[in-house]
Design a protein around this motif. Structure first.
Motif, short mmCIF file in Angstrom:
data_model
loop_
_atom_site.label_atom_id
_atom_site.label_comp_id
_atom_site.label_asym_id
_atom_site.label_seq_id
_atom_site.Cartn_x
_atom_site.Cartn_y
_atom_site.Cartn_z
N GLY A 26 -27.70 8.98 26.35
CA GLY A 26 -27.29 7.60 25.96
C GLY A 26 -27.76 7.54 24.47
O GLY A 26 -28.15 8.28 23.79
N ASP A 27 -27.66 6.35 23.83
CA ASP A 27 -27.77 5.97 22.35
C ASP A 27 -29.17 5.90 22.30
O ASP A 27 -29.72 6.59 21.45
CB ASP A 27 -27.18 4.69 22.02
CG ASP A 27 -25.65 4.59 22.05
OD1 ASP A 27 -25.08 5.62 21.84
OD2 ASP A 27 -25.12 3.55 22.29
N GLU A 66 -41.05 15.71 22.53
CA GLU A 66 -39.70 15.99 22.17
C GLU A 66 -38.95 15.15 21.31
O GLU A 66 -37.64 15.16 21.06
CB GLU A 66 -38.33 16.31 23.29
CG GLU A 66 -39.17 17.56 24.06
CD GLU A 66 -38.25 18.01 25.40
OE1 GLU A 66 -37.28 17.49 25.43
OE2 GLU A 66 -38.42 18.96 26.13
N LYS A 67 -39.69 13.82 21.03
CA LYS A 67 -39.11 12.80 20.37
C LYS A 67 -37.63 12.32 20.82
O LYS A 67 -36.85 11.90 19.98
CB LYS A 67 -38.92 13.48 18.97
CG LYS A 67 -40.25 13.62 18.37
CD LYS A 67 -40.15 14.17 16.72
CE LYS A 67 -41.62 14.39 16.43
NZ LYS A 67 -41.53 15.28 14.92
N ARG A 68 -37.67 12.12 21.93
CA ARG A 68 -36.27 11.59 22.91
C ARG A 68 -36.69 10.85 23.98
O ARG A 68 -37.26 11.11 24.96
CB ARG A 68 -35.47 12.85 23.02
CG ARG A 68 -34.14 12.50 23.83
CD ARG A 68 -33.09 11.62 22.55
NE ARG A 68 -31.85 11.39 23.15
CZ ARG A 68 -31.33 10.24 22.89
NH1 ARG A 68 -31.72 9.54 21.86
NH2 ARG A 68 -30.17 10.14 23.70
N ARG A 69 -36.43 9.74 24.19
CA ARG A 69 -36.88 8.74 25.34
C ARG A 69 -36.01 9.12 26.58
O ARG A 69 -34.72 9.45 26.19
CB ARG A 69 -36.71 7.46 24.77
CG ARG A 69 -37.21 6.45 26.03
CD ARG A 69 -37.34 5.13 25.23
NE ARG A 69 -37.73 4.09 26.31
CZ ARG A 69 -37.16 3.37 27.09
NH1 ARG A 69 -35.92 3.42 27.11
NH2 ARG A 69 -37.77 2.47 28.09
N ALA A 70 -36.79 9.22 27.78
CA ALA A 70 -36.24 9.52 28.70
C ALA A 70 -36.52 8.36 29.93
O ALA A 70 -37.74 8.04 30.04
CB ALA A 70 -36.59 10.76 28.98
#
Length: 76
Positions: A26-27, A66-70
């Protein structure tokens, strides 16, 4: 992140062949959808959602690294 969720879910359930993990980017966050057999749904969620909450906590730590929200969604 996908491999972590897959590993944990397969370790918890009686029917590991029915485990499916899909990632929908997603964004602002990736949505990780976990599908298990109906009989194993309670094992993944746990009593009062404690197991699911623990999985989500570890997932948030991985996503920070990982600097990416999940976000984890457990589907029937």
């Amino acid at each position: 992140m996908k491999s972590f969720i897959d590993y944990v879910a397969r370790s918890l359930v009686d029917n590991p062949d029915a485990v499916q993990v899909t990632v929908k980017p997603g964004d602002q966050a990736d949505v990780i959808e976990l599908t298990v057999a109906k009989d194993d749904l309670g094992k993944v969620i746990g009593r009062q959602g404690r197991t699911a909450k623990a999985i989500r906590t570890v997932l948030s730590a991985i996503s920070v690294r990982e600097k990416r929200r999940a976000v984890l969604e457990i589907l029937e």
